[in-house]
Design a protein around this motif. Sequence first.
Motif, mmCIF file in Angstrom:
data_model
loop_
_atom_site.group_PDB
_atom_site.id
_atom_site.type_symbol
_atom_site.label_atom_id
_atom_site.label_comp_id
_atom_site.label_asym_id
_atom_site.label_seq_id
_atom_site.Cartn_x
_atom_site.Cartn_y
_atom_site.Cartn_z
ATOM 1 N N ASP A 62 0.863 -1.184 0.000
ATOM 2 C CA ASP A 62 0.000 0.000 0.000
ATOM 3 C C ASP A 62 0.900 1.234 0.000
ATOM 4 N N CYS B 234 -6.344 -1.699 4.543
ATOM 5 C CA CYS B 234 -6.883 -2.542 5.610
ATOM 6 C C CYS B 234 -6.711 -1.823 6.949
ATOM 7 N N TYR C 165 -10.293 -6.165 9.784
ATOM 8 C CA TYR C 165 -9.901 -7.466 10.331
ATOM 9 C C TYR C 165 -10.955 -8.010 11.294
ATOM 10 N N CYS D 191 -2.525 -1.830 7.337
ATOM 11 C CA CYS D 191 -1.896 -0.755 6.564
ATOM 12 C C CYS D 191 -2.268 0.618 7.119
ATOM 13 N N CYS E 151 1.447 -5.000 3.022
ATOM 14 C CA CYS E 151 0.106 -5.314 3.542
ATOM 15 C C CYS E 151 0.125 -6.608 4.350
ATOM 16 N N PRO E 152 -0.354 -6.558 5.603
ATOM 17 C CA PRO E 152 -0.341 -7.765 6.447
ATOM 18 C C PRO E 152 -1.573 -8.653 6.284
HETATM 19 ZN ZN LIG Z 1 -3.248 -3.854 3.990
#
Ligand SMILES: [Zn+2]
Length: 190
Positions: free
Chosen positions: A26, A86, A91, A103, A167-168
């Motif tokens: 991102d 995100c 989440y 992010c 990005c996780p």
């Molecule tokens: Zn992300």
Amino acid sequence: MEGRAVVVREGERFRVVDLEGQQVGDLFAFVADDVREYASAEHTRVALSRLFPRPGESFLTNRRRPILRFEEDASPGRHDMLCAACDPTRYASLGVVGPHASCQENLLAAMAGLGHAGVDVPQPINLFMSIPVGADGTLGWETAPTAPGDSVTLRAELDAIVVLSACPQDLNPINGPGPTALAVELLDRP
Ligand SMILES: [Zn+2]
């Protein structure tokens, strides 16, 4: 997974490298002397008359000024300009209980580290992210098609603070088997 902020002067180039492949980045860019102005995917889509960017084009700010030029694409060429960063709420909606890196938080932490707490969270330029749009408008959630070492090169068209978050996201397939690291290289520094 973390984010990093770097100051890039007008005219300088930087390269984002997907070190292991299949990783979304991102990307955000704020005008260095007024962070209320920033790269804006929605303003860029209007200027390009297209959903996704190509080399040779510029990303515009929310004041419709070019801030980054897309110089070179050494990747399969998929980069999303539709999806929000995100964040914890995203989440939670996907069933995560407890903390999960995002992010949005990576951006806010990186900007706070440069003395800019509480900035707006723009819709990012999602490098290497493949979100095809079906004929009925449906979004696809594909794995980033990048191979190890794929990269993009951009040039600052204004003095900018550039933030990149690896990005996780690990609850849908966009990052393949799992999030991995990206690199940012400043190309015009002695
Ligand atoms: Zn992300």
